[in-house]
Design a protein around this motif. Structure first.
Motif, PDB file in Angstrom:
ATOM      1  N   ILE A 175       0.852  -1.193   0.000  1.00 10.32           N
ATOM      2  CA  ILE A 175       0.000   0.000   0.000  1.00 10.32           C
ATOM      3  C   ILE A 175       0.890   1.245   0.000  1.00 10.32           C
ATOM      4  O   ILE A 175       0.574   2.251  -0.621  1.00 10.32           O
ATOM      5  N   LEU A 176       2.046   1.140   0.683  1.00 12.40           N
ATOM      6  CA  LEU A 176       2.956   2.285   0.745  1.00 12.40           C
ATOM      7  C   LEU A 176       3.697   2.500  -0.578  1.00 12.40           C
ATOM      8  O   LEU A 176       4.329   3.530  -0.779  1.00 12.40           O
ATOM      9  N   LEU A 177       3.601   1.499  -1.455  1.00  8.96           N
ATOM     10  CA  LEU A 177       4.242   1.647  -2.763  1.00  8.96           C
ATOM     11  C   LEU A 177       3.230   2.063  -3.829  1.00  8.96           C
ATOM     12  O   LEU A 177       3.532   2.062  -5.017  1.00  8.96           O
ATOM     13  N   GLY A 178       2.010   2.358  -3.403  1.00  7.44           N
ATOM     14  CA  GLY A 178       1.038   2.887  -4.349  1.00  7.44           C
ATOM     15  C   GLY A 178       0.081   1.874  -4.957  1.00  7.44           C
ATOM     16  O   GLY A 178      -0.667   2.185  -5.879  1.00  7.44           O
ATOM     17  N   TYR A 179       0.088   0.656  -4.426  1.00  7.99           N
ATOM     18  CA  TYR A 179      -0.837  -0.354  -4.948  1.00  7.99           C
ATOM     19  C   TYR A 179      -2.201  -0.218  -4.284  1.00  7.99           C
ATOM     20  O   TYR A 179      -2.319   0.319  -3.179  1.00  7.99           O
ATOM     21  N   GLU A 180      -3.203  -0.770  -4.967  1.00 10.59           N
ATOM     22  CA  GLU A 180      -4.516  -0.907  -4.357  1.00 10.59           C
ATOM     23  C   GLU A 180      -4.541  -2.334  -3.781  1.00 10.59           C
ATOM     24  O   GLU A 180      -4.333  -3.285  -4.523  1.00 10.59           O
ATOM     25  N   VAL A 181      -4.725  -2.455  -2.481  1.00 10.94           N
ATOM     26  CA  VAL A 181      -4.600  -3.770  -1.850  1.00 10.94           C
ATOM     27  C   VAL A 181      -5.907  -4.186  -1.173  1.00 10.94           C
ATOM     28  O   VAL A 181      -6.481  -3.428  -0.393  1.00 10.94           O
ATOM     29  N   THR A 182      -6.366  -5.390  -1.494  1.00 11.12           N
ATOM     30  CA  THR A 182      -7.538  -5.937  -0.825  1.00 11.12           C
ATOM     31  C   THR A 182      -7.157  -7.253  -0.157  1.00 11.12           C
ATOM     32  O   THR A 182      -6.590  -8.134  -0.795  1.00 11.12           O
ATOM     33  N   ILE A 183      -7.455  -7.345   1.133  1.00 13.96           N
ATOM     34  CA  ILE A 183      -7.229  -8.605   1.844  1.00 13.96           C
ATOM     35  C   ILE A 183      -8.551  -9.359   1.897  1.00 13.96           C
ATOM     36  O   ILE A 183      -9.593  -8.774   2.218  1.00 13.96           O
ATOM     37  N   PHE A 184      -8.510 -10.642   1.591  1.00 11.88           N
ATOM     38  CA  PHE A 184      -9.695 -11.491   1.728  1.00 11.88           C
ATOM     39  C   PHE A 184      -9.498 -12.374   2.952  1.00 11.88           C
ATOM     40  O   PHE A 184      -8.532 -13.131   3.030  1.00 11.88           O
ATOM     41  N   GLU A 185     -10.390 -12.271   3.902  1.00  7.18           N
ATOM     42  CA  GLU A 185     -10.230 -12.986   5.163  1.00  7.18           C
ATOM     43  C   GLU A 185     -11.455 -13.860   5.421  1.00  7.18           C
ATOM     44  O   GLU A 185     -12.588 -13.403   5.330  1.00  7.18           O
ATOM     45  N   ALA A 186     -11.182 -15.123   5.782  1.00  2.55           N
ATOM     46  CA  ALA A 186     -12.268 -16.078   6.005  1.00  2.55           C
ATOM     47  C   ALA A 186     -13.114 -15.717   7.228  1.00  2.55           C
ATOM     48  O   ALA A 186     -14.335 -15.856   7.221  1.00  2.55           O
ATOM     49  N   PHE A 187     -12.464 -15.252   8.262  1.00  2.14           N
ATOM     50  CA  PHE A 187     -13.181 -14.937   9.499  1.00  2.14           C
ATOM     51  C   PHE A 187     -13.781 -13.540   9.473  1.00  2.14           C
ATOM     52  O   PHE A 187     -13.537 -12.767   8.544  1.00  2.14           O
ATOM     53  N   HIS A 188     -14.489 -13.222  10.545  1.00  2.00           N
ATOM     54  CA  HIS A 188     -15.089 -11.903  10.663  1.00  2.00           C
ATOM     55  C   HIS A 188     -14.150 -10.915  11.338  1.00  2.00           C
ATOM     56  O   HIS A 188     -14.525  -9.774  11.582  1.00  2.00           O
ATOM     57  N   LYS A 189     -12.961 -11.363  11.705  1.00  2.00           N
ATOM     58  CA  LYS A 189     -11.973 -10.483  12.350  1.00  2.00           C
ATOM     59  C   LYS A 189     -10.610 -10.702  11.709  1.00  2.00           C
ATOM     60  O   LYS A 189     -10.321 -11.788  11.203  1.00  2.00           O
ATOM     61  N   PRO A 190      -9.753  -9.687  11.766  1.00  2.00           N
ATOM     62  CA  PRO A 190      -8.424  -9.816  11.154  1.00  2.00           C
ATOM     63  C   PRO A 190      -7.398 -10.391  12.121  1.00  2.00           C
ATOM     64  O   PRO A 190      -7.662 -10.504  13.315  1.00  2.00           O
ATOM     65  N   GLY A 191      -6.235 -10.751  11.591  1.00  2.00           N
ATOM     66  CA  GLY A 191      -5.095 -11.074  12.454  1.00  2.00           C
ATOM     67  C   GLY A 191      -4.656 -12.523  12.424  1.00  2.00           C
ATOM     68  O   GLY A 191      -3.580 -12.854  12.873  1.00  2.00           O
ATOM     69  N   GLY A 192      -5.512 -13.417  11.918  1.00  2.00           N
ATOM     70  CA  GLY A 192      -5.118 -14.831  11.891  1.00  2.00           C
ATOM     71  C   GLY A 192      -4.871 -15.339  13.294  1.00  2.00           C
ATOM     72  O   GLY A 192      -5.655 -15.058  14.205  1.00  2.00           O
ATOM     73  N   VAL A 193      -3.764 -16.049  13.464  1.00  2.00           N
ATOM     74  CA  VAL A 193      -3.449 -16.637  14.763  1.00  2.00           C
ATOM     75  C   VAL A 193      -3.359 -15.564  15.858  1.00  2.00           C
ATOM     76  O   VAL A 193      -3.655 -15.822  17.016  1.00  2.00           O
ATOM     77  N   LEU A 194      -2.989 -14.351  15.478  1.00  5.44           N
ATOM     78  CA  LEU A 194      -2.901 -13.280  16.470  1.00  5.44           C
ATOM     79  C   LEU A 194      -4.259 -13.054  17.120  1.00  5.44           C
ATOM     80  O   LEU A 194      -4.354 -12.668  18.271  1.00  5.44           O
ATOM     81  N   MET A 195      -5.312 -13.298  16.355  1.00  8.86           N
ATOM     82  CA  MET A 195      -6.656 -13.057  16.866  1.00  8.86           C
ATOM     83  C   MET A 195      -7.284 -14.324  17.422  1.00  8.86           C
ATOM     84  O   MET A 195      -7.880 -14.303  18.483  1.00  8.86           O
ATOM     85  N   TYR A 196      -7.148 -15.444  16.727  1.00  5.54           N
ATOM     86  CA  TYR A 196      -7.870 -16.616  17.209  1.00  5.54           C
ATOM     87  C   TYR A 196      -7.004 -17.597  17.993  1.00  5.54           C
ATOM     88  O   TYR A 196      -7.523 -18.427  18.713  1.00  5.54           O
ATOM     89  N   GLY A 197      -5.683 -17.498  17.868  1.00  5.39           N
ATOM     90  CA  GLY A 197      -4.831 -18.483  18.534  1.00  5.39           C
ATOM     91  C   GLY A 197      -4.216 -17.988  19.829  1.00  5.39           C
ATOM     92  O   GLY A 197      -4.404 -18.569  20.890  1.00  5.39           O
ATOM     93  N   ILE A 198      -3.473 -16.900  19.743  1.00 10.11           N
ATOM     94  CA  ILE A 198      -2.733 -16.417  20.912  1.00 10.11           C
ATOM     95  C   ILE A 198      -3.715 -15.746  21.880  1.00 10.11           C
ATOM     96  O   ILE A 198      -4.462 -14.871  21.489  1.00 10.11           O
ATOM     97  N   PRO A 199      -3.716 -16.198  23.143  1.00  7.17           N
ATOM     98  CA  PRO A 199      -4.730 -15.697  24.067  1.00  7.17           C
ATOM     99  C   PRO A 199      -4.562 -14.231  24.451  1.00  7.17           C
ATOM    100  O   PRO A 199      -3.466 -13.675  24.393  1.00  7.17           O
ATOM    101  N   GLU A 200      -5.663 -13.684  24.858  1.00  9.98           N
ATOM    102  CA  GLU A 200      -5.755 -12.298  25.330  1.00  9.98           C
ATOM    103  C   GLU A 200      -4.682 -11.949  26.366  1.00  9.98           C
ATOM    104  O   GLU A 200      -4.104 -10.870  26.341  1.00  9.98           O
ATOM    105  N   PHE A 201      -4.398 -12.887  27.285  1.00  9.06           N
ATOM    106  CA  PHE A 201      -3.454 -12.550  28.358  1.00  9.06           C
ATOM    107  C   PHE A 201      -2.007 -12.477  27.868  1.00  9.06           C
ATOM    108  O   PHE A 201      -1.125 -12.048  28.592  1.00  9.06           O
ATOM    109  N   ARG A 202      -1.762 -12.889  26.623  1.00 10.03           N
ATOM    110  CA  ARG A 202      -0.436 -12.709  26.025  1.00 10.03           C
ATOM    111  C   ARG A 202      -0.437 -11.611  24.982  1.00 10.03           C
ATOM    112  O   ARG A 202       0.574 -10.979  24.724  1.00 10.03           O
ATOM    113  N   LEU A 203      -1.579 -11.434  24.342  1.00  8.41           N
ATOM    114  CA  LEU A 203      -1.670 -10.451  23.262  1.00  8.41           C
ATOM    115  C   LEU A 203      -3.102  -9.919  23.219  1.00  8.41           C
ATOM    116  O   LEU A 203      -3.978 -10.516  22.605  1.00  8.41           O
TER     117      LEU A 203
END
Ligand SMILES: Cc1cc2nc3c(=O)[nH]c(=O)nc-3n(C[C@H](O)[C@H](O)[C@H](O)COP(=O)(O)OP(=O)(O)OC[C@H]3O[C@@H](n4cnc5c(N)ncnc54)[C@H](O)[C@@H]3O)c2cc1C
Ligand SMILES: Cc1cc2nc3c(=O)[nH]c(=O)nc-3n(C[C@H](O)[C@H](O)[C@H](O)COP(=O)(O)OP(=O)(O)OC[C@H]3O[C@@H](n4cnc5c(N)ncnc54)[C@H](O)[C@@H]3O)c2cc1C
Ligand code: SF4
Ligand code: SF4
Ligand code: FES
Lengths: 277, 493
Positions: B167-195
């Motif tokens: 995006i910083l190089l001037g591209y138009e970027v679209t992310i397609f995500e299966a879940f309703h929230k972003p982050g992958g393992v950061l969101m669904y794997g690593i627990p709240e008390f660590r991240l």
């Protein structure tokens, strides 16, 4: 985002929602399902894509209120939007010319059976539909089912409409009468109804497909929560199914796995009912 | 920016991290390490020798200019420190928390030999938190659009990095995500008390403000196929879908109710917030006696979650403690919180009750034998040592495999025999216009390695799509001319 276009109570406790989802409508095929979240705090629950209109860009879901999530969905009105909607998921039904197809629907199972019956009809099959419900007031989509059936048998447990008895009775009669001519049987409804339909057809050896309603989370094969036993193998309902050979399903395990969260589900429903009162 | 610099004698030892008391934190989901105060951060930062040849930078897979950002902290310019980090790492608050620094940047630090490596991760976290909490986050100016469109599949660390770089190089970027929230393992794997999840969302939001578009609830391979994205005119597609297929041991009884994968358990708790049930609708089995099978970070995260949900929690691991792959800090945290270790114990069968719910697990004791292919002593069963242990929940945390959902719907994409995507060092796959990186290429690795892979792919995409030759060293100012880091992981022999 995922706006509800129309919402109606088909019969007591069974609701039909038509939802704007153009991409999904473009792709949907008979036998596939979707996952819906009513609101941000909601659960991800699987529902069959009961119908779709590719031109209008809508899909139809039909659900029975049994717990918090389905009650929440039932409370939503046309103009509201779901927080999340994802699909189509699962394998589509294998639609081809089998000769004759028997479609057995129990209760809310009429909704998932309908697109299959229609697709099978379009593929040139003769369709025999057995549609069952507890009582007359719970029969829905009768005309739609009739429009895709060559033979349409209605059964009620209490005899208030159609024939009195269980769907397995006419199923057995038809198989006795014309077992060899039946290419495939589809049976969708509550677990006991699918189980006994499969048991009924087993001695005749006709392939009997059922659609399992395991508890799911992601619907993409990531969590394994939807595991079931089919034959001697472990399958993930969401990616390997949801349709399986009913003669091979371990029904006891499926039923017990559905009860894993029973206590919490009751707690959540009580809390929800208090809140909406 | 000018926080006042407190002049104190230079400390020798690593500045310890204040933490929630184990007894208290074992009952809540709040973050365990509390973070440095500005004074603590400065005191730690002035320990850094500002090496001319900063070995630490080579240990960082995205080559953050470590001495430069530490100098900013030492001088009290905390937001400037954060901006320095963000030149090469869009997720500093995440990496400062979850990077295994002891085997990356801090391992290479010149002070490490004396056991006093600079706390690079903690300082990184501090700078990022300071910037965010004080609303000092600045959105860089958007470059001119170059008219090219990039599709990124998956919003885990690899996908987010590709998106952020392009995006910083001037591209138009679209992310397609299966879940309703972003982050992958950061969101669904690593627990709240660590991240904490609001931190993940804030860092993702930074990318959204830069112009990255995220299409949630879109499963590529189902909702739309990779080939369709290419037909729709995307100039490149990056696949960063993670590993995402749970492994089971294949034990008898494994499908009983109460036996689940760590993926399911953690997704329910983290993504769906089941730890706050019934405020949130998704339930989770809490259990009275929970067994977690495995010895890695995922096992520690599962066990520490189980403790917080009120269960008497055990880790069953077939090798010895020294062989546990988890970070030692995580094992230590788990034990402090009351997780009990059953080492050299191998599960053989899961036993159920009349309702097909777990009641116990049959295990066998192991002893260490000859070294195996991995160089670790192979555990061998001790004959006759079978025993039953009562559990009502069993969580499988023994690793992940490649999820075939996307790959099997993408013709022309070569996979290795385990189903992972074959890609070169820049993430280029065998399919035209398609790159891949992160866990779907390497198998489960780390957040920062996934980000490193994203960075490499972004450079390569820029070269192939716009014809801009790639810079072999992603952060040249960080390193003197005569110093080279082996890319992509940067680790030197
Ligand atoms: C592939 C698939 C397709 C489905 N299609 C439809 C559909 O088209 N229409 C529809 O009404 N339902 C369908 N279901 C079932 C639907 O997902 C559940 O009814 C729903 O998840 C219940 O959520 P809840 O929170 O309202 O109830 P919960 O609180 O989860 O459950 C309440 C009680 O109902 C029982 N129960 C739980 N899950 C199920 C289940 N899956 N089936 C039956 N009883 C259950 C439990 O024992 C529980 O105690 C489908 C399921 C699957 C897997
Ligand atoms: C419990 C746990 C704890 C961990 N702890 C640490 C740690 O402390 N430190 C560390 O460095 N690493 C840790 N790791 C490893 C690290 O999280 C991963 O290596 C890293 O997240 C991989 O990033 P990724 O971008 O490859 O994919 P992922 O983070 O797996 O993200 C993939 C994304 O793609 C989406 N997706 C998948 N399929 C599709 C599809 N078909 N269409 C659209 N979207 C799709 C997924 O929903 C997901 O959002 C941990 C992993 C786990 C499971
Ligand atoms: S990103 Fe990770 S490896 Fe790099 S400097 Fe930060 S903590 Fe160290
Ligand atoms: S190697 Fe250690 S002391 Fe040297 S610049 Fe890096 S962090 Fe500072
Ligand atoms: S629902 Fe998670 S694997 Fe099927």
């Amino acid at each position: 985002m995922y706006e509800i276009i129309s919402m109606k109570e088909l019969v007591p406790s069974i609701f039909e929602a038509i939802v704007k989802a153009p991409e999904m409508a473009k792709k949907a095929k008979a036998g596939e399902f979707l996952i819906v979240m009513a609101d941000e705090k909601g659960e991800r629950i699987p529902l069959t894509i009961a119908d779709y209109d590719r031109e209008a860009g809508t899909i139809t879901i039909v659900f029975m209120t049994i717990g918090t999530s389905t009650y929440k969905l039932a409370k939503m009105k046309a103009g509201d939007s779901y927080y999340a909607l994802v699909g189509p998921l699962g394998h589509a039904s294998e639609v081809k010319d089998y000769g004759t197809v028997i479609c057995v629907a129990g209760g809310v199972g009429t909704a998932p059976i309908y697109p299959i019956a229609r697709a099978m009809k379009e593929a040139g099959n003769k369709i025999i539909t057995i549609q069952g419900a507890r009582t007359k007031d719970l029969i829905f989509w009768e005309e739609m089912m009739a429009s895709v059936s060559d033979e349409h048998i209605i059964m009620t447990d209490d005899g208030t409409y159609g024939r009195k008895g269980l769907v397995t009775e006419p199923l057995k009669e038809i198989l006795e009468r014309d077992g060899d001519g039946i290419g495939i049987i589809y049976a969708i409804g509550p677990i006991p109804m699918m189980k006994f339909s499969a048991l009924t057809s087993k001695p005749f050896g006709n392939l009997t497909m059922v659609s399992l309603n395991s508890i799911m989370v992601d619907g993409t094969g990531m969590c394994g929560g939807c595991r079931c036993n089919v034959g001697e193998e472990t399958k993930f309902t969401c990616v390997d199914g949801p349709e399986f050979d009913g003669h091979k399903v371990d029904w006891g395990l499926l039923m017990d796995r559905q009860r894993i969260y029973l206590d919490q589900e009751k707690e959540a429903l009580d809390k929800y009912m208090k809140e909406v009162e | 920016m000018g926080e006042e610099v407190v002049k104190k004698p230079k400390r020798k030892e690593r500045m310890p991290m204040p933490e929630q008391d184990p007894k208290v934190r074992a009952t809540n989901f709040e973050e365990v390490p509390l973070g440095y105060t500005p004074e603590m951060a400065i005191e730690e930062a002035i320990r850094c020798a500002q090496c001319k040849v900063p070995a630490c930078v080579c240990g960082c897979p995205v080559n953050i200019n470590i001495p430069a950002f530490i100098l900013e902290i030492a001088e009290g310019n905390f937001a400037a420190a954060a901006r320095k980090i963000k030149e090469t790492n869009a997720l500093p608050a995440v990496c400062g928390r979850v990077c295994p620094q002891e085997s990356q940047c801090e391992e290479q630090c010149v002070y490490n030999r004396m056991g006093r490596a600079i706390c690079i991760g903690r300082l990184e976290r501090f700078a990022a938190d300071y910037e965010r909490e004080n609303d000092l986050v600045e959105i860089p100016e958007k470059p001119a659009q170059n008219g090219k469109r990039i599709a990124v599949v998956g919003s885990g660390p690899s996908g987010l990095t590709v998106a952020g770089d392009l995006i910083l190089l001037g591209y138009e970027v679209t992310i397609f995500e299966a879940f309703h929230k972003p982050g992958g393992v950061l969101m669904y794997g690593i627990p709240e008390f660590r991240l904490p999840k609001d931190i993940v969302e804030a860092e993702v939001n930074y990318l959204v403000q830069l112009g990255v578009k995220i299409d949630y609830n879109t499963i590529v391979g189902k909702s739309i196929k990779v080939d369709e994205l290419i037909e729709q005119g995307y100039d490149a597609v990056f696949i960063g879908v993670g590993a995402g297929l749970p492994k089971f041991l294949g034990l008898p009884g494994e499908n009983l109710g109460g036996v689940l994968s760590a993926n399911e358990y953690l997704t329910r708790s983290n993504l769906m917030k089941a730890y706050r049930f019934p405020e949130y609708d998704t339930p989770i089995i809490t259990g009275n006696r929970v067994c977690v099978i495995g010895g890695g970070n995922v096992a520690m995260d599962s066990a520490r979650t189980a403790v917080r949900l009120g269960a008497d929690t055990y880790i069953v691991y077939r090798r010895a403690r020294e062989q546990m792959p988890a970070r030692s800090e995580e094992i230590h945290h788990a034990e402090e919180e009351g997780v009990k270790m059953m080492l050299l114990t191998n599960p053989e069968e899961i036993l159920g009750d009349e309702n097909n719910m777990v009641r116990a697990m049959k295990c066998i004791k192991m002893e260490l034998g000859e070294p195996d292919e991995s160089g670790r002593s192979r555990p061998v069963p001790i004959a006759g040592s079978e025993h039953e242990i009562e559990f009502d929940v069993v969580i499988n945390a023994i690793g992940a495999n490649a999820n075939p959902l996307l790959t099997k719907s993408t013709p022309g994409l070569e996979l290795n025999k385990w189903g992972y995507v074959v890609a070169d060092e820049y993430g280029k796959t065998t399919k035209d216009k398609v790159w891949a990186g992160g866990d779907i290429v390497t198998g489960m690795a780390t957040v920062i390695e996934a980000m490193g892979a994203g960075r490499m792919a972004a450079m390569d995409i820029h070269e192939k799509v716009m014809g801009v030759p790639k810079n072999k060293d992603p952060s040249p100012e960080a390193l003197p001319d005569d110093m080279e880091c082996a890319l992509p992981s940067g680790k030197q022999p």
